[in-house]
Design a protein around this motif. Structure first.
Motif, PDB file in Angstrom:
ATOM      1  N   TYR A 126      -0.681   7.821   5.147  1.00 29.24           N
ATOM      2  CA  TYR A 126       0.114   6.596   5.144  1.00 29.24           C
ATOM      3  C   TYR A 126       1.074   6.509   6.326  1.00 29.24           C
ATOM      4  O   TYR A 126       1.610   5.432   6.595  1.00 29.24           O
ATOM      5  CB  TYR A 126       0.877   6.482   3.819  1.00 29.24           C
ATOM      6  CG  TYR A 126      -0.067   6.318   2.661  1.00 29.24           C
ATOM      7  CD1 TYR A 126      -0.686   5.093   2.415  1.00 29.24           C
ATOM      8  CD2 TYR A 126      -0.393   7.391   1.844  1.00 29.24           C
ATOM      9  CE1 TYR A 126      -1.582   4.946   1.371  1.00 29.24           C
ATOM     10  CE2 TYR A 126      -1.289   7.250   0.799  1.00 29.24           C
ATOM     11  CZ  TYR A 126      -1.883   6.025   0.572  1.00 29.24           C
ATOM     12  OH  TYR A 126      -2.786   5.889  -0.454  1.00 29.24           O
ATOM     13  N   CYS A 128       0.828  -1.210   0.000  1.00 30.44           N
ATOM     14  CA  CYS A 128       0.000   0.000   0.000  1.00 30.44           C
ATOM     15  C   CYS A 128       0.864   1.263   0.000  1.00 30.44           C
ATOM     16  O   CYS A 128       0.761   2.081  -0.921  1.00 30.44           O
ATOM     17  CB  CYS A 128      -0.955  -0.032   1.196  1.00 30.44           C
ATOM     18  SG  CYS A 128      -2.052   1.395   1.291  1.00 30.44           S
ATOM     19  N   PRO A 129       1.748   1.482   0.988  1.00 30.17           N
ATOM     20  CA  PRO A 129       2.613   2.662   0.926  1.00 30.17           C
ATOM     21  C   PRO A 129       3.615   2.584  -0.214  1.00 30.17           C
ATOM     22  O   PRO A 129       4.007   3.621  -0.772  1.00 30.17           O
ATOM     23  CB  PRO A 129       3.320   2.657   2.281  1.00 30.17           C
ATOM     24  CG  PRO A 129       3.246   1.261   2.764  1.00 30.17           C
ATOM     25  CD  PRO A 129       1.955   0.720   2.228  1.00 30.17           C
TER      26      PRO A 129
END
Length: 272
Positions: free
Chosen positions: A101, A26-27
């Motif tokens: 994030y 995701c990040p």
């Protein structure tokens, strides 16, 4: 000290969380639109990894197994909050670029997966190795995307605007750059998530996704390796028993044949 060096090597090369284990996607895909963002996210995660690993290691004999995961999350969330407050105070531009994030580091499987019951020094080097590996992966992807999409590196532009490929600084560009880098790894026979020469039963996590009981954490890996060792020991024992039975049967057969020959010889002597 060799163990600490090995942990650094595992985190950066052998078990790189980005290119080998494919964790924290995701990040990895969201914040790597530039090299500085990737570097900042990687260093932030590294700091949280080291601090949480050390703190959890210090409390490893205090935290009951029943509340192990909630306790880990509370510890990680505490350090993430501290790091975010420091970024807000001293690096507000980076904090704004990373946005949501940073709080999501709390549930990053890299952080929770490395929380273990190892000694303090080993845990610190494990966190440092995985953090540097994650930083390296994010920075590489960020550099590629920034060069292709903005014609710059760490904010310093060197390619004219007419030659920029804006697609690469958008979300789909992250997937494409990651796939290109993984393809290069496979071509060069480097360790990667899609370049596994071993059979499924030799993969660190066990390879059975259908009955997976968790991520590839140190604890799960230890359980899988212990179970695999027990299976190999049982197989070796069964093989040894089968060999012993075969040997005993062979010896019995040879003895029976010898007795038969002796009887035949005795019978021949009587006839003579």
């Amino acid at each position: 000290m060799n163990s600490c060096t090995e942990r650094l090597k595992n985190g950066i090369i052998t078990e790189n969380p980005t290119f080998v284990m494919m964790l924290g996607m995701c990040p990895t895909l969201a914040v790597t639109s530039s090299a500085i963002n990737g570097l900042g996210m990687g260093l932030t995660t590294t700091a949280v990894l080291i601090l949480s690993n050390v703190f959890i290691s210090l409390l490893r004999k205090v935290i009951p197994d029943k509340v192990r995961i909630p306790a880990f999350i509370v510890i990680v969330a505490t350090f993430v909050t501290l790091i975010q407050l420091l970024l807000q105070a001293y690096l507000p531009s980076l904090n704004k670029a990373l946005g949501v994030y940073i709080p999501l580091i709390v549930v990053n499987c890299i952080i929770l997966g490395r929380a273990s019951k190892n000694p303090v020094l080993s845990s610190a080097f494990d966190g440092l190795g995985m953090g540097l590996g994650f930083t390296f992966g994010l920075t590489c992807i960020g550099i590629c995307r920034e060069i292709l999409g903005a014609g710059a590196i760490f904010g310093h532009q060197f390619i004219p605007d007419d030659y920029h490929i804006t697609f690469f600084v958008l979300a789909p560009g992250a997937f494409l750059v990651l796939s290109f880098l993984t393809a290069i790894q496979n071509k060069l026979k480097m360790p990667s998530a899609t370049n596994v020469e071993k059979a499924d039963d030799e993969i660190a996590c066990g390879g059975n996704c259908a009955s997976c009981v968790g991520n590839c954490s140190v604890a799960n890996k230890g359980l899988v390796e212990a179970e695999r060792a027990a299976q190999k020991a049982a197989a070796a024992k069964a093989k040894a028993e089968a060999a012993a039975k075969a040997k005993a049967a062979k010896e019995a057969k040879a003895k029976a044949e010898a007795e038969t020959k002796a009887k035949e010889a005795a019978s021949d002597r009587k006839e003579d």
